[in-house]
Design an enzyme around this catalytic site. Structure first.
Site, PDB file in Angstrom:
ATOM      1  CB  CYS A   1      -1.010  -0.022   0.994  1.00 20.45           C
ATOM      2  SG  CYS A   1      -1.952  -1.597   0.922  1.00 20.45           S
TER       3      CYS A   1
ATOM      4  CG  HIS B   1      -1.787   4.400   5.454  1.00 22.44           C
ATOM      5  ND1 HIS B   1      -1.779   4.407   4.060  1.00 22.44           N
ATOM      6  CD2 HIS B   1      -1.885   3.189   5.759  1.00 22.44           C
ATOM      7  CE1 HIS B   1      -1.911   2.881   3.557  1.00 22.44           C
ATOM      8  NE2 HIS B   1      -1.791   2.375   4.576  1.00 22.44           N
TER       9      HIS B   1
ATOM     10  CG  HIS C   1      -6.557   0.722   2.116  1.00 24.15           C
ATOM     11  ND1 HIS C   1      -5.793   1.496   1.247  1.00 24.15           N
ATOM     12  CD2 HIS C   1      -5.538   0.136   2.829  1.00 24.15           C
ATOM     13  CE1 HIS C   1      -4.266   1.173   1.547  1.00 24.15           C
ATOM     14  NE2 HIS C   1      -4.379   0.550   2.379  1.00 24.15           N
TER      15      HIS C   1
END
Lengths: 406, 256
Positions: free
Chosen positions: A176, A301, A335
């Site tokens: 990620c 994040h 996400h």
């Protein structure tokens, strides 16, 4: 020993010369293109919906990009046809991005433009489908194309061919943090003079691998994700594609710095105090020659996993105290994994350009234990410099700093 | 662009390490193909050895050779891992389960990410600097090397560069013909001190794709890391020069 000491304490963290961001675009569940995305952020509208995917019936929410599946690749590039490349082409057509690259090509030459993309799963959905349709002898269907769909580099090569550029290029796959780290890699290619312009970005699309995989790790929330919420229960997976064009020239918006680190702690759990995240943020500030005080907003994040938000929030508080407003936009976009870095980089650029600090519309009650100054409500705000954080599996961290040219 | 190689690691059938590989890559001795003993990285604790994929163990074992020979602690290095495939055996396991019960093991899932080998090594060795896992399809060796060389130059630190491929299981092997494990690792330094080789790297036009050296078995031609093994002849010879494919119509010229 003297030599080793030089590596540890020498002038290795040289300040970075700011790079111009001459074009940028995001396509994500909240909007196709920048204007739609900014409108969703301003309205505090989530692009996430309850999951109705018949090929992944999991009790959760998802973020889909409507329309991406209908994109047709040019005849000459049909071998690359898969969910990832379709979304890549849809994203390239937004916000005049393709034209901006064409102008750069005219200026510097096709061989001086590189493509640097991040992804976690590339076109693995095609492989999943092929495995579900294996022949009686166990072989895969004859029309299955592995190199041009599944390989991590497939979308990068497709984008190079589609844009007609031939400069040094690279795919980064560090889970990620992938499409945040492309900014760092591209900066090094630009600095060394290997390219004069760099298309950076990333694409990831919904697939069984990530939906069932994160579900197996009990990281997927049944409810919509609620970053930094005291009652957060995990993430919502989304898909996205986005791009930015970096050049060593003048522009209103700039990449000021980046920091990259590894946690060296655990494959799928962040360091509890966010030690690696903190070092990545410090690295980005050092590269930008800035104090923490110079940052006006941190796009976290903020996956809404209990462990991530706690670790990140503490690391952010340690550096920025109670002064800097922070939020996670994952409640808006989901996400988007390997595309999270570019999605949130573009959101940071939009925030700078529009003078709007995004909120976190799905967050109801902020978890005090995360400590940092989390602002669930977006607000008009004059922003000069913004940090964007991206952390991934394997303890892989990247922080970026963007700013308005002074 | 210049690259200074402090140390080299090699693993492939018949090539258990850099010492043994040197006469072979220089063409002085024939390659004696022998199945590669599944590598067991010393740095991995027993639990991680069990948990990690064979691909990760291959990458970490070859990295360990280069780290040991460099006499620099891994914690002081940045890392660039290059591979065309993350781990074929894991992709296969995942897709088989997804086509049937869909009950994925969490370990198989985290082993499936392209940066899993890098993650395991970073954890085992306490390496906390920048770690990047890259792919450029069949051009992964040349592009990974350039990425790592730029990093050594930019950060003025040693950079661990690893390029690796492991066999693909059936039915994936039919569409991605990797049949043997091959891997190469190098510690690149920002300066010439103690270098075993120094080279200039230049991207050049190449209309025809470079031929393989005769000593490389045809069964390795699908492995991008075998292009790294092919390049080692240049690193092991004074004034050695070699071209490795970099992109369609382009090669990377390595001139020592």
């Amino acid at each position: 020993m003297a030599r080793r000491a030089a590596y540890l304490h020498g002038t290795d963290r040289r300040a970075m010369k700011p790079l111009a961001v001459t074009a940028f675009t995001t396509t994500n569940p909240a909007g196709i293109g920048n204007a739609a995305t900014l409108a969703a952020l301003r309205e505090g509208r989530t692009g996430l919906v309850p999951n109705t995917l018949d090929w992944a019936p999991i009790a959760c929410w998802v973020g889909q990009v409507p329309g991406a599946a209908r994109i047709a690749l040019p005849e000459a590039l049909r071998d690359y046809d898969c969910a990832n490349t379709r979304l890549a082409l849809l994203a390239l057509e937004q916000d005049g991005f393709r034209d901006a690259v064409a102008r750069a090509v005219q200026r510097v030459g096709a061989h001086r433009v590189g493509v640097f993309l991040g992804t976690t799963t590339s076109g693995i959905r095609s492989t999943e489908i092929a495995y579900a349709h294996r022949n009686p002898d166990g072989s895969l269907p004859a029309d299955f194309r592995y190199d041009t769909c599944h390989n991590m580099d497939a979308t990068t090569e497709l984008v190079r061919r589609f844009l007609g550029v031939s400069g040094p290029s690279l795919t980064i796959s560090t889970a990620c943090s992938s499409s945040a780290k492309v900014f760092a890699a591209a900066e090094r290619y630009l600095r060394a003079g290997l390219v004069d312009a760099a298309v950076v970005g990333g694409v990831d699309t919904l697939c069984q691998t990530t939906l069932y995989g994160f579900n197996a790790l009990q990281l997927v929330s049944e409810d919509v994700c609620r970053p930094y919420d005291a009652a957060r229960k995990g993430l919502t997976i989304g898909e996205a594609g986005g791009f930015a064009l970096l050049e060593d020239s003048e522009a209103a918006l700039q990449l000021l710095g980046y920091g990259e680190t590894c946690d060296a702690h655990h494959m799928s759990t962040p360091h509890p105090e966010g030690a690696g995240a903190r070092l990545a943020m410090i690295g980005a500030l050092e590269a930008a020659s800035l104090d923490a005080n110079a940052i006006d907003y941190v796009n976290l994040h903020g996956t809404a996993s209990p462990a991530n938000d706690l670790a990140e929030g503490r690391a952010v508080h340690d550096l920025f105290g109670d002064r800097v407003p922070c939020s996670s936009t994952k409640g808006v976009t989901g996400h988007t994994l390997g595309a999270a870095g570019i999605t949130e980089a573009v959101i940071s650029l939009l925030a700078l350009e529009a003078g709007f600090r995004p909120g976190s519309p799905t967050t109801r009650s902020v978890d005090e234990a995360t400590r940092c100054r989390f602002e669930p409500t977006g607000a008009e705000a004059k922003l000069q410099r913004v940090m964007s954080n991206s952390f991934g599996f394997g303890g892989n961290n990247c922080a970026l700093v963007f700013g308005r040219a002074s | 662009m210049r690259v200074h190689v402090r140390s080299i690691g090699v693993l492939a059938p018949g090539l258990p390490g850099w010492e043994a590989a040197q006469p072979v890559v220089r063409g002085e001795r024939a390659l004696e193909m022998a199945p590669l003993t599944p590598p067991v990285p010393r740095c991995l604790p027993a639990a991680e050895r069990r948990r990690s994929s064979p691909t990760a163990r291959l990458a970490i074992a070859v990295a360990e050779q280069a780290i040991d020979a460099s006499a620099i602690p891994a914690a002081e290095m940045e890392m660039v891992f290059a591979a065309a495939e993350a781990a074929g055996e894991i992709t296969h396991q995942l897709c088989e389960v997804l086509a049937t019960t869909r009950e994925i093991s969490p370990t198989v899932f985290h082993n499936s990410v392209h940066n899993a080998p890098l993650g395991y090594l970073s954890i085992a060795m306490g390496a906390k600097l920048s770690g990047t896992s890259v792919c450029r399809g069949r051009w992964s060796f040349a592009n990974g090397l350039v990425c790592a060389a730029l990093q050594a130059q930019a950060a003025q630190r040693p950079v661990l560069f690893v390029c690796y491929d492991s066999p693909m299981p059936m039915p994936l092997q039919a569409v991605c013909a990797m049949v043997d494990p091959t891997a190469v690792a190098m510690v690149l330094a920002p300066d010439r001190i103690d270098a075993v080789a120094s080279a200039s790297l230049e991207i050049v036009q190449a209309d025809v794709e470079n031929e393989w050296p005769a000593w490389i078995p045809a069964s390795w031609h699908a492995n991008p890391s075998a292009r790294g093994l092919a390049a080692l002849g240049a690193f092991a010879s004074p004034h050695g020069t070699v071209r490795v494919p970099f992109a369609p119509g382009q090669a990377l010229e390595i001139r020592c």
